[in-house]
Design an enzyme around this catalytic site. Structure first.
Site, mmCIF file in Angstrom:
data_model
loop_
_atom_site.group_PDB
_atom_site.id
_atom_site.type_symbol
_atom_site.label_atom_id
_atom_site.label_comp_id
_atom_site.label_asym_id
_atom_site.label_seq_id
_atom_site.Cartn_x
_atom_site.Cartn_y
_atom_site.Cartn_z
ATOM 1 N N ASP A 1 0.873 -1.162 0.000
ATOM 2 C CA ASP A 1 0.000 0.000 0.000
ATOM 3 C C ASP A 1 0.916 1.219 0.000
ATOM 4 O OD1 ASP A 1 -1.954 1.884 0.301
ATOM 5 O OD2 ASP A 1 -2.952 0.908 1.986
ATOM 6 N N ASP B 1 -4.489 -6.569 6.067
ATOM 7 C CA ASP B 1 -3.321 -7.051 5.328
ATOM 8 C C ASP B 1 -2.929 -8.477 5.718
ATOM 9 O OD1 ASP B 1 -2.705 -4.713 3.776
ATOM 10 O OD2 ASP B 1 -2.012 -3.754 5.605
ATOM 11 N N ASN C 1 35.295 -35.903 -8.125
ATOM 12 C CA ASN C 1 36.208 -36.806 -7.417
ATOM 13 C C ASN C 1 35.547 -38.146 -7.088
ATOM 14 O OD1 ASN C 1 38.549 -35.301 -7.363
ATOM 15 N ND2 ASN C 1 37.981 -34.197 -5.507
ATOM 16 N N ASP D 1 34.904 -30.859 4.550
ATOM 17 C CA ASP D 1 33.827 -30.147 5.229
ATOM 18 C C ASP D 1 34.369 -29.105 6.207
ATOM 19 O OD1 ASP D 1 31.880 -31.506 3.878
ATOM 20 O OD2 ASP D 1 31.497 -32.967 5.457
#
Length: 841
Positions: free
Chosen positions: A302, A581, A645, A674
């Site tokens: 709005d 809303d 890989n 990791d």
């Protein structure tokens, strides 16, 4: 009730919240072991131990534990961060404690508290109304009925089984539409009506763009993993290799291919993004909404308070002829002064414009405002003349009020109760003049309310909607809400960032067009609420793309616009702060509200802006793209170099007389890789990646994997040849050499993949650089440590490191060349698709 009594009841009944108790940390940790891959690894470890290989079994268990604990710790920290941020926008309630009004968290409510409720509040417990004044509530969550119902004080309600239609019963989850009340809390938490049937009432929100993308990526990896593992097992069985060793090798391959750090990377990256967004004055309630914010390409809002100052001033009060009229001001003042519902900014502007003495008037009743009628009426009479006719004063949207008027005033200077000339009948010519006046005010940028009245007999004490008929039109009250100074540059920044702004307003088209002109925005198309209501969903989907102004739209029509945009493939954000809303905030991919919004809107939103400013929103969009950029880096790593890989390892079983790497070594390789990626959430993201919306694209990920992955495999096979033919490696030396080479290629290629541009110009975060180099250094040193024997390694000859350095330079250079070719080709495809048009997609 005293604070001491409340504390006793809180201990007796528990906190007033429906979400389940936090699970014990130990149980949360144990839940991580339900992962199928983790269970496979533990089973493999048990088999290995049973066959006498206790060392391998112990190391596998250690690897599993480290991975699980690492993931658990990071996600737990991320969860704590999210909860702390959510507490900043926690629902607060007004209650009577110790004889005084106090603001408390809704979770602290107990049976026996007295709630002080007013328009816009969310009802936080089941309660009985003790006092009420024009008190209307929306209990759609409980009954499915979207229209407000009036509640009054009444006799006690049976606490065992409340009736949703009982005049004095109100329920958790309902919202106050208008009026005020005091209510006695009867039931809290799971004892409430909504708590007892929560599973049947609470529908999970539709999956967001981020969740859909994550699921698609998981399916892609699952298919690749299954294919690779089955291939490896079949080859090893065909060559009559030991079944246990082959099984462990296949399981290790699956682990190596699976991006098991993805949940941790996503959680930490999103949590960090939430912290950064908090610094930018955006509070994140749902972490995954950060990525949806970055993917957002349409923002619906709005205009009030977002594009304008939201500090409305009453500028004019004119009669049907367009002349200034004190009579119109007095009628409007009476209506706004005695209105008990949610006062709008226009009410505040009327009351602030000029003080009018209304002490001689008394209010009899009221027909509150609602979003369908778009008007409010108050029934008043003079105290000093109680036998006179009563006056029903009506104020509201001109379209709705004018159609109820049958007459209009011609003597605008008469004082209240105003008996000048007799009102004239509204004929076609008079309606045309009034409509022209209304259009002219709108074209000048004014927000307009129509003011009308009707004389009622003194016998009327309960005004209803049907009384709003045969009204006398008094005139218009015209308001000005100037555009914000910051709105124009913010809109330009959003447009440059690839976010189209569409205005969905309840105002008329002329007012909205005036604001567009003030901000320098071209109106590309207009749809009114009446036009939207006449369209079916297919017709609306065909129009929403080119329209950027939706005028006179009610909440249901706003919702339909959002659904139509989503059906067109857009990621849609909605910025709203009112009761009306809430449906749109729930429907949008990203529901955004502001800290000053009503409780209903804040509860429905996924993000809260601490400042109602599009510049703050623009900063949040950039943070969302930065967050997704770092998640995508890990995914591109996992699906290119890492996959290459693992593919090489599976293919090598075809021609090697032994396994190319022991299962234990594969797990160690994967764990070290990791570890090297842990600082990825801290990494910088190129400006180019922040310039446009970012979303999951399985085609892009698959094509990138197919472009970069084979390069890794080619250099793996080259390494095999060098180890076997140049260094004459036996099995242990081969395992050692390839372990070092594969880890070095997987880790160092991140510096090439993490940016579309030159890796020398886009600098990585210091932590990522140091961690990656440390892991590669550790891999080179491991064969020379006492752990080498346990891990199946042996010292490498100096010549190997010379060959490795040469391989790495050529490998990284080739990846950079292919990467640039890939992005040039991608840009070309997108340019051609854009030239053909949206149907090409």
């Amino acid at each position: 009730m005293t604070s001491a009594q409340a504390a006793q009841r809180l201990a007796q009944f528990g906190t007033n919240q429906l979400k389940p108790r936090r699970q014990n940390l130990l149980l949360q940790l144990l839940a991580r072991f339900r992962n199928p891959l983790v269970l496979i690894l533990l089973a493999a470890s048990s088999i290995s131990a049973a066959t006498g290989d206790a060392t391998s079994a112990a190391v596998i268990v250690v690897m599993v534990l480290l991975s699980v604990v690492l993931d658990f710790v990071q996600e737990h920290r991320a969860g704590q961060a999210a909860e702390k941020l959510a507490l900043q926008v926690a629902l607060k309630v007004q209650v009577l404690r110790d004889g005084q009004p106090r603001e408390l968290p809704a979770t602290d409510l107990v049976p026996g508290d007295v709630l002080l409720l007013s328009a816009g509040d969310l009802i936080a417990a089941d309660a009985q109304v003790l006092e009420a004044k024009d008190f209307f509530v929306n209990q759609a969550l409980l009954t499915g009925e979207p229209y407000p119902v009036e509640r009054h004080a009444g006799p006690p309600v049976d606490d065992a089984a409340w009736d949703a239609e009982a005049d004095s019963a109100i329920f958790m989850g309902s919202s106050v539409v208008s009026g005020s009340a005091r209510a006695l809390v009867m039931r809290t938490a799971k004892r409430t009506a909504i708590g007892q049937i929560a599973t049947s009432l609470e529908k999970p929100p539709p999956p967001t763009a981020f969740e859909i993308g994550t699921r698609q990526f998981g399916l892609l990896i699952m298919r690749l993993t299954l294919l690779l593992v089955l291939f490896t097992l079949l080859v090893n069985v065909a060559f009559h290799r030991p079944l246990l060793e082959s099984f462990l090798f296949a399981v290790a391959l699956a682990v190596g291919l699976t991006p098991e750090l993805l949940p941790m990377v996503v959680s930490v990256t999103l949590a960090r993004g939430a912290m950064r967004m908090a610094e930018a004055k955006v509070i994140v309630k749902r972490l995954t909404a950060i990525q949806d914010m970055g993917a957002m390409d349409v923002l619906c809002t709005d205009k009030t308070g977002t594009l304008t100052e939201a500090r409305i001033r009453l500028e004019k009060h004119v009669d049907a002829q367009g002349a200034e009229s004190d009579r119109v001001l007095e009628l409007a003042y009476l209506n706004s002064y005695f209105e008990s519902g949610l006062k709008s900014p226009m009410d505040d502007a009327i009351l602030a414009h000029q003080h009018i003495d209304v002490s001689g008037w008394t209010k009899i009743d009221e027909v509150p405002f609602d979003f369908e009628r778009r008007r409010v009426s108050v029934l008043v009479e003079r105290r000093d003349d109680p036998g006179s006719d009563r006056l029903l004063v009506v104020k509201g949207a001109p379209e709705d009020v004018l159609r109820l008027c049958t007459h209009y005033e011609v003597d605008s200077f008469s004082r209240l109760p105003g008996v000048g000339q007799q009102p004239k009948t509204f004929d076609d010519a008079a309606r045309a003049r009034v409509q022209a006046l209304f259009d002219r005010l709108g074209a000048e940028g004014f927000r307009v309310l129509a003011v009308a009245y009707k004389r009622e007999p003194e016998t009327l004490v309960d005004a209803v909607v049907d009384d709003e008929s045969e009204l006398v039109f008094a005139g218009f009250a015209a308001f000005l809400d100037p555009p914000k100074a910051s709105a124009k540059p913010a809109l330009q920044a959003l447009a440059a960032a690839g976010v189209a702004v569409k205005i969905i307003t309840g105002d008329n088209e002329q007012v909205a067009r005036h604001v567009f002109a003030e901000l320098g925005i071209e109106v590309t198309g207009v749809l009114t609420g009446a036009e939207i209501g006449a369209m079916n969903d297919d017709a609306l989907r065909a129009r929403v793309e080119d329209v950027n102004l939706f005028a006179r739209a009610n909440p249901q029509q706003k919702n339909r616009v959002l659904l139509a945009l989503k059906a067109r493939g857009h990621v849609v954000g909605y910025l709203g702060d009112g009761i009306n809303d809430a449906p749109s905030l729930h429907t949008a991919d990203v529901g955004i509200s502001v800290d000053s919004a009503v409780d209903v809107a804040k509860q429905a939103a996924a993000m809260i802006l601490l400042e109602n400013d599009l510049n703050v929103l623009h900063a949040g969009i950039r943070e969302g793209r930065r967050t997704f950029g770092n998640v995508l880096k890990y995914i591109m790593m996992a699906t290119s170099s890492n996959f290459g890989n693992m593919f090489s390892m599976a293919a090598a079983t075809l021609f090697l007389p032994f396994l190319p790497m022991l299962p234990l070594q594969i797990l160690l390789n994967n764990f070290l890789y990791d570890l090297s990626e842990l600082p990825l959430p801290l990494d910088h993201v190129d400006e180019e990646d922040l310039a446009s919306p970012r979303r999951w694209d399985m085609g892009f990920i698959r094509n990138f994997m197919m472009s970069i992955g084979p390069i890794s495999s080619v250099f793996d096979f080259l390494t095999f040849w060098l180890l076997l033919k140049v260094l004459n490696a036996d099995e242990r030396l081969f395992h050692t050499g390839w372990f070092v080479e594969s880890l070095a290629t997987q880790v160092l290629v991140i510096f090439v993949i993490r940016t579309r541009g030159s890796p020398f110009q886009s600098r990585p975060h210091t932590a990522l650089l140091l961690t990656s180099l440390a892991i590669v250094g550790l891999a080179m040193v491991l064969p020379f440590t006492p752990l080498a024997t346990v891990l199946g390694f042996e010292p490498l000859p100096p010549a190997f490191f010379g060959l490795l350095a040469g391989l790495m330079v050529v490998y990284l250079t080739l990846v950079e060349v292919i990467k640039r070719w890939f992005y040039r080709r991608l840009s070309g495809h997108r340019a051609r698709a854009a030239s053909v048009g949206p149907l090409a997609h």
